[in-house]
Design an enzyme around this catalytic site. Sequence first.
Site, PDB file in Angstrom:
ATOM      1  N   HIS A 150       0.816  -1.217   0.000  1.00  0.00           N
ATOM      2  CA  HIS A 150       0.000   0.000   0.000  1.00  0.00           C
ATOM      3  C   HIS A 150       0.849   1.266   0.000  1.00  0.00           C
ATOM      4  O   HIS A 150       0.446   2.282  -0.571  1.00  0.00           O
ATOM      5  CB  HIS A 150      -0.973  -0.030   1.171  1.00  0.00           C
ATOM      6  CG  HIS A 150      -2.034  -1.070   1.022  1.00  0.00           C
ATOM      7  ND1 HIS A 150      -1.977  -2.305   1.644  1.00  0.00           N
ATOM      8  CD2 HIS A 150      -3.165  -1.086   0.261  1.00  0.00           C
ATOM      9  CE1 HIS A 150      -3.026  -3.016   1.298  1.00  0.00           C
ATOM     10  NE2 HIS A 150      -3.761  -2.314   0.459  1.00  0.00           N
ATOM     11  N   ASP A 169     -20.216  -0.725  -9.023  1.00  0.00           N
ATOM     12  CA  ASP A 169     -19.230  -1.145 -10.012  1.00  0.00           C
ATOM     13  C   ASP A 169     -18.360   0.046 -10.421  1.00  0.00           C
ATOM     14  O   ASP A 169     -18.873   1.137 -10.700  1.00  0.00           O
ATOM     15  CB  ASP A 169     -19.953  -1.720 -11.226  1.00  0.00           C
ATOM     16  CG  ASP A 169     -18.994  -2.123 -12.319  1.00  0.00           C
ATOM     17  OD1 ASP A 169     -18.382  -3.188 -12.203  1.00  0.00           O
ATOM     18  OD2 ASP A 169     -18.848  -1.347 -13.295  1.00  0.00           O
ATOM     19  N   ALA A 170     -17.048  -0.154 -10.473  1.00  0.00           N
ATOM     20  CA  ALA A 170     -16.120   0.949 -10.743  1.00  0.00           C
ATOM     21  C   ALA A 170     -16.326   1.543 -12.131  1.00  0.00           C
ATOM     22  O   ALA A 170     -16.312   2.769 -12.300  1.00  0.00           O
ATOM     23  CB  ALA A 170     -14.682   0.466 -10.583  1.00  0.00           C
ATOM     24  N   ASP A 229     -16.089   0.439  -4.129  1.00  0.00           N
ATOM     25  CA  ASP A 229     -15.911  -1.007  -3.971  1.00  0.00           C
ATOM     26  C   ASP A 229     -17.270  -1.665  -4.124  1.00  0.00           C
ATOM     27  O   ASP A 229     -18.223  -1.291  -3.438  1.00  0.00           O
ATOM     28  CB  ASP A 229     -15.300  -1.333  -2.613  1.00  0.00           C
ATOM     29  CG  ASP A 229     -14.824  -2.776  -2.537  1.00  0.00           C
ATOM     30  OD1 ASP A 229     -13.599  -2.995  -2.436  1.00  0.00           O
ATOM     31  OD2 ASP A 229     -15.674  -3.680  -2.578  1.00  0.00           O
ATOM     32  N   ASP A 287     -10.826  -2.536   1.877  1.00  0.00           N
ATOM     33  CA  ASP A 287     -10.238  -2.819   3.182  1.00  0.00           C
ATOM     34  C   ASP A 287      -9.761  -1.554   3.887  1.00  0.00           C
ATOM     35  O   ASP A 287      -9.388  -1.596   5.065  1.00  0.00           O
ATOM     36  CB  ASP A 287      -9.085  -3.819   3.063  1.00  0.00           C
ATOM     37  CG  ASP A 287      -8.028  -3.391   2.054  1.00  0.00           C
ATOM     38  OD1 ASP A 287      -7.848  -2.170   1.832  1.00  0.00           O
ATOM     39  OD2 ASP A 287      -7.359  -4.278   1.486  1.00  0.00           O
ATOM     40  N   ASP A 339      -6.209   2.318  -8.822  1.00  0.00           N
ATOM     41  CA  ASP A 339      -6.968   1.137  -9.240  1.00  0.00           C
ATOM     42  C   ASP A 339      -6.337  -0.094  -8.620  1.00  0.00           C
ATOM     43  O   ASP A 339      -5.173  -0.409  -8.882  1.00  0.00           O
ATOM     44  CB  ASP A 339      -6.962   1.051 -10.773  1.00  0.00           C
ATOM     45  CG  ASP A 339      -7.819  -0.093 -11.288  1.00  0.00           C
ATOM     46  OD1 ASP A 339      -8.706  -0.543 -10.549  1.00  0.00           O
ATOM     47  OD2 ASP A 339      -7.596  -0.525 -12.434  1.00  0.00           O
TER      48      ASP A 339
END
Length: 325
Positions: free
Chosen positions: A137, A215-216, A181, A161, A232
């Site tokens: 990350h 949905d992205a 998400d 997350d 992304d």
Amino acid sequence: VGSSGSDAKGHGGAFRFQERTRQQVLDCIITNNVAYRGPAGMYGWCQRCLMAGNYDQSGSNAIFREGFLSSCVFMDNANASYMGIGQNVRAYGCTFLGIDGKSNVFTANSGSPTLASNCLFLDGNIQFCSLDEYRYHEALVHVPMAMAATHDHVLVLGGGDGLAAREILKYDDVSDVTIVDIDPSMTQLCAKNDAIAKLNAGSLSNPRVRVCNEDAKQFLQESHDGYDIIIDLPDPNSEALNQLYTDSFYRLVGNHLVDDGVFVTQSTSPYYAREAFWCINQTIASEGFNVLPYHLNVPSFGEWGFNVASRSELDDKVAIRVPTS
């Protein structure tokens, strides 16, 4: 792994232990097993195990019939009727995610779900391990943040997350972070579970963060907002997620970047999936982006790569000005 069958009594032969002898199963992965008749029939004590992709086509107590479960993660286990946990099972601190990660997330006989070995698995794939997720990350977030001229508005595609958001929120000049998400069970779990919320520093409850469970690609098609940085995350391991790695999708991303905006995508492993990694790189470039690849080792994933892109020139000399691990 990957056994199947049934015995003469109709018990599933996939991964059945002898009844009531209470064998102990510790730190195992039990996956891709099929029971054709009767319960798959696990008995005994199962602790810190991942059970993923197991199936009982008879529709009886599919995955675990009787015994004691502690700190286990159940993902994508299926039968004809329900999640496959018998009435005589006592489960403590377990996390249950259904088919496609969208069905029930719940815990039995415990205050809140906990994760086996501080890892999270989704659809049978590891999402993070608390021991090394910072490497992934920090690389994902701080490289594009260092390259971007401004940080006002940040869009994260995936990232339910909250771990990428944790890194983004280290920048005081970030006005808002939008996380898109598709799975509400994922964002709810990672916002409310004590262990994950501690790991993500409560980022999903931060007032600067907005979570959109959709949905992205559809989000980008319907949104008119511009962003300084777009991140992304999803791995292109299914047909639904592959659409986030196409030229048309990168065109959508470009339409939502401000001038001098920066886009980054995780791009699988340049070592284990070299062709896929460079295919992503070249697809982004085909939409008029300047692209720089980079990689590092994340022990849970192996060698892992990213591609950072902008319509402006990119300098590969980056200076990270926030605390890192």
